[in-house]
Enzyme design. Structure first.
Site, PDB file in Angstrom:
ATOM      1  N   TYR A  76       0.820  -1.213   0.000  1.00  0.00           N
ATOM      2  CA  TYR A  76       0.000   0.000   0.000  1.00  0.00           C
ATOM      3  C   TYR A  76       0.855   1.264   0.000  1.00  0.00           C
ATOM      4  CZ  TYR A  76      -4.547  -2.037  -0.073  1.00  0.00           C
ATOM      5  OH  TYR A  76      -5.659  -2.689  -0.505  1.00  0.00           O
ATOM      6  N   ARG A  79       1.882   1.951  -3.515  1.00  0.00           N
ATOM      7  CA  ARG A  79       0.783   2.563  -4.271  1.00  0.00           C
ATOM      8  C   ARG A  79       0.571   4.010  -3.852  1.00  0.00           C
ATOM      9  NH1 ARG A  79      -4.262  -1.236  -4.970  1.00  0.00           N
ATOM     10  NH2 ARG A  79      -3.270  -2.949  -6.046  1.00  0.00           N
ATOM     11  N   ASP A 114      -7.256   6.985  -4.489  1.00  0.00           N
ATOM     12  CA  ASP A 114      -6.045   7.792  -4.635  1.00  0.00           C
ATOM     13  C   ASP A 114      -6.089   9.128  -3.898  1.00  0.00           C
ATOM     14  OD1 ASP A 114      -7.603   9.497  -6.305  1.00  0.00           O
ATOM     15  OD2 ASP A 114      -7.021   8.377  -8.091  1.00  0.00           O
ATOM     16  N   HIS A 131     -14.762   2.989  -1.797  1.00  0.00           N
ATOM     17  CA  HIS A 131     -13.720   1.966  -1.623  1.00  0.00           C
ATOM     18  C   HIS A 131     -12.618   2.444  -0.685  1.00  0.00           C
ATOM     19  CE1 HIS A 131     -14.932  -0.090  -5.686  1.00  0.00           C
ATOM     20  NE2 HIS A 131     -15.812  -0.276  -4.726  1.00  0.00           N
ATOM     21  N   THR A 217     -15.105   4.724 -15.526  1.00  0.00           N
ATOM     22  CA  THR A 217     -15.164   3.457 -14.794  1.00  0.00           C
ATOM     23  C   THR A 217     -15.592   2.337 -15.727  1.00  0.00           C
ATOM     24  OG1 THR A 217     -16.173   2.225 -12.980  1.00  0.00           O
ATOM     25  CG2 THR A 217     -17.434   4.072 -13.845  1.00  0.00           C
ATOM     26  N   SER A 218     -15.003   1.161 -15.509  1.00  0.00           N
ATOM     27  CA  SER A 218     -15.282   0.021 -16.381  1.00  0.00           C
ATOM     28  C   SER A 218     -16.496  -0.758 -15.884  1.00  0.00           C
ATOM     29  CB  SER A 218     -14.071  -0.900 -16.433  1.00  0.00           C
ATOM     30  OG  SER A 218     -13.895  -1.530 -15.181  1.00  0.00           O
ATOM     31  N   PRO A 243     -13.317   7.126 -22.914  1.00  0.00           N
ATOM     32  CA  PRO A 243     -12.860   6.973 -24.302  1.00  0.00           C
ATOM     33  C   PRO A 243     -13.258   5.622 -24.906  1.00  0.00           C
ATOM     34  CG  PRO A 243     -10.989   7.006 -22.783  1.00  0.00           C
ATOM     35  CD  PRO A 243     -12.206   7.285 -21.965  1.00  0.00           C
TER      36      PRO A 243
HETATM   37  P1  NAD Z   1     -10.926   0.352 -14.272  1.00  0.00           P
HETATM   38  O1  NAD Z   1      -9.434   0.481 -14.334  1.00  0.00           O
HETATM   39  O2  NAD Z   1     -11.539  -0.976 -14.249  1.00  0.00           O
HETATM   40  O3  NAD Z   1     -11.537   1.167 -15.521  1.00  0.00           O
HETATM   41  C1  NAD Z   1     -11.027   2.439 -15.872  1.00  0.00           C
HETATM   42  C2  NAD Z   1     -11.913   3.010 -16.957  1.00  0.00           C
HETATM   43  O4  NAD Z   1     -11.447   4.316 -17.251  1.00  0.00           O
HETATM   44  C3  NAD Z   1     -11.905   2.233 -18.269  1.00  0.00           C
HETATM   45  O5  NAD Z   1     -13.239   2.021 -18.692  1.00  0.00           O
HETATM   46  C4  NAD Z   1     -11.154   3.161 -19.234  1.00  0.00           C
HETATM   47  O6  NAD Z   1     -11.643   3.064 -20.570  1.00  0.00           O
HETATM   48  C5  NAD Z   1     -11.460   4.513 -18.651  1.00  0.00           C
HETATM   49  N1  NAD Z   1     -10.474   5.557 -18.949  1.00  0.00           N
HETATM   50  C6  NAD Z   1      -9.139   5.430 -19.225  1.00  0.00           C
HETATM   51  N2  NAD Z   1      -8.594   6.631 -19.431  1.00  0.00           N
HETATM   52  C7  NAD Z   1      -9.582   7.554 -19.274  1.00  0.00           C
HETATM   53  C8  NAD Z   1      -9.636   8.969 -19.369  1.00  0.00           C
HETATM   54  N3  NAD Z   1      -8.546   9.698 -19.640  1.00  0.00           N
HETATM   55  N4  NAD Z   1     -10.836   9.586 -19.151  1.00  0.00           N
HETATM   56  C9  NAD Z   1     -11.959   8.872 -18.877  1.00  0.00           C
HETATM   57  N5  NAD Z   1     -11.953   7.524 -18.796  1.00  0.00           N
HETATM   58  C10 NAD Z   1     -10.785   6.874 -18.975  1.00  0.00           C
HETATM   59  O7  NAD Z   1     -11.349   1.256 -13.028  1.00  0.00           O
HETATM   60  P2  NAD Z   1     -12.620   1.197 -12.074  1.00  0.00           P
HETATM   61  O8  NAD Z   1     -13.856   0.987 -12.869  1.00  0.00           O
HETATM   62  O9  NAD Z   1     -12.494   2.419 -11.233  1.00  0.00           O
HETATM   63  O10 NAD Z   1     -12.433  -0.100 -11.178  1.00  0.00           O
HETATM   64  C11 NAD Z   1     -11.168  -0.449 -10.680  1.00  0.00           C
HETATM   65  C12 NAD Z   1     -11.132  -0.826  -9.225  1.00  0.00           C
HETATM   66  O11 NAD Z   1      -9.772  -0.699  -8.766  1.00  0.00           O
HETATM   67  C13 NAD Z   1     -11.917   0.082  -8.324  1.00  0.00           C
HETATM   68  O12 NAD Z   1     -12.411  -0.694  -7.288  1.00  0.00           O
HETATM   69  C14 NAD Z   1     -10.900   1.083  -7.761  1.00  0.00           C
HETATM   70  O13 NAD Z   1     -11.122   1.319  -6.369  1.00  0.00           O
HETATM   71  C15 NAD Z   1      -9.563   0.414  -7.927  1.00  0.00           C
HETATM   72  N6  NAD Z   1      -8.582   1.337  -8.583  1.00  0.00           N
HETATM   73  C16 NAD Z   1      -8.411   2.600  -8.084  1.00  0.00           C
HETATM   74  C17 NAD Z   1      -7.534   3.479  -8.729  1.00  0.00           C
HETATM   75  C18 NAD Z   1      -7.363   4.877  -8.179  1.00  0.00           C
HETATM   76  O14 NAD Z   1      -7.656   5.115  -7.011  1.00  0.00           O
HETATM   77  N7  NAD Z   1      -6.937   5.845  -9.002  1.00  0.00           N
HETATM   78  C19 NAD Z   1      -6.821   3.077  -9.860  1.00  0.00           C
HETATM   79  C20 NAD Z   1      -7.038   1.771 -10.339  1.00  0.00           C
HETATM   80  C21 NAD Z   1      -7.920   0.918  -9.685  1.00  0.00           C
END
Ligand code: NAD
Ligand code: ZN
Length: 282
Positions: A76, A79, A114, A131, A217-218, A243
């Site tokens: 952690y 990260r 984050d 989360h 979000t995916s 995108p």
């Molecule tokens: P995900 O990584 O599964 O999906 C990310 C989505 O963002 C994708 O659909 C992608 O096409 C889209 N994307 C990529 N670049 C982009 C941009 N510039 N503008 C808009 N969209 C864009 O992420 P999720 O759905 O948040 O799920 C992942 C899990 O992992 C969550 O539970 C989360 O808590 C954790 N996670 C958190 C972080 C963080 O805190 N930044 C990063 C990665 C994963």
């Protein structure tokens, strides 16, 4: 800016603003991609990389923390170092402006851990971190409900050897009972709840909002999909900023006047906010 939006979307936002509509924003890793925090599926695979021997799905569990707390903390802190090095981008900043313009008609639900939304200036009262947030920790033995800030000094200590020793352990202690603290994040083998992760409040907001904007979000996780389904069933418009096509894309298209805004967050979110906030203030 406005050219990032089609005419029907711009008209929908103008109407929402004029009607003083409640706006719910749901964000995922994609909103932080342009800040340099890799997404879950991103090429760097940062969120997928575990420790030497474990995958994230094994590391990000309560079970792993009980068995190897030092290793889980080290992971952690790594990260956290990536997130702390990143800064909020134009999309985070636009949402802060939107909260200022809309006040109680604004709600942000984020899956991101984050901390960038709060660092950008969003208020905790209107930010549901479903989360958790790696800037915070809490007692692993649950001696109290309190959520504490991870001490800044830990980053310096950890950077020296990138391992957990006595100095790190002392900083990662519960200030009340002296036991171990744990990261304030929802792990894979844990469930959503209200006091820590605002589960019921998020569902309630989905039942009441007049517009849902989903950003980056995916749709792989449970509560965000529930929120999307509730809003869609009510026939309330959903805008999906991403995108790439994802499960929210079709959900958005299934709602009256809903749409997929196929673009990056840092360009599209400010355009949405400019429209919503300008009319709200005007
Ligand atoms: P995900 O990584 O599964 O999906 C990310 C989505 O963002 C994708 O659909 C992608 O096409 C889209 N994307 C990529 N670049 C982009 C941009 N510039 N503008 C808009 N969209 C864009 O992420 P999720 O759905 O948040 O799920 C992942 C899990 O992992 C969550 O539970 C989360 O808590 C954790 N996670 C958190 C972080 C963080 O805190 N930044 C990063 C990665 C994963
Ligand atoms: Zn304690």
């Amino acid at each position: 800016m406005v050219d990032a939006l089609s005419e029907p979307v711009a008209a929908l936002l103008d109407e929402a603003a004029r009607a003083r509509a409640h706006v719910m924003i749901l964000t995922g890793a994609g909103i932080s991609a342009e800040s340099g925090v890799p997404t879950f599926r991103g090429a760097e695979g940062y969120w997928r990389v575990g420790s030497r021997n474990y995958h994230p799905q094994e590391m990000a569990t309560h079970e792993a923390f009980v068995e190897m707390p030092d290793e889980v903390w080290a992971w952690y802190l790594y990260r956290r170092s990536v997130c702390r090095a990143a800064s909020p981008n134009a999309a985070h900043e636009a949402l802060v402006a939107l909260e200022r313009a809309l006040g109680d008609r604004f709600l942000l639900v984020t899956q991101n851990v984050d901390g960038l939304h709060l660092r950008a200036g969003q208020t905790l009262a209107r930010t549901y971190q479903i989360h958790g947030n790696i800037d915070f920790m809490r007692c692993a033995d649950e001696c109290a409900d309190a959520i504490d800030r991870v001490p800044e000094a830990i980053d310096r200590e950890w950077a020296k050897g990138r391992a957990i020793g006595d100095a790190e352990r002392a900083l990662l202690q519960c200030g009340r009972c002296g036991g171990r603290a744990r990261p304030h994040v929802l792990w894979f083998d844990e469930t959503y709840d209200e006091p820590r992760y605002r589960f019921e409040s998020s569902i309630r907001a989905a039942r009441a909002t007049s517009l849902l904007v989903v950003v980056g979000t995916s749709g792989a996780t449970n509560l965000p999909m529930q929120i999307g389904s509730i809003v869609a069933r009510r026939g309330v418009p959903i805008l999906d900023v991403n995108p790439e096509e994802n499960p929210f894309t079709n959900l958005a298209r299934s709602t009256p006047r809903g749409a997929w805004l196929a673009g990056a967050a840092a360009k599209t979110v400010p355009a949405i906010v400019e429209r919503l906030a300008a009319s709200a203030l005007g």
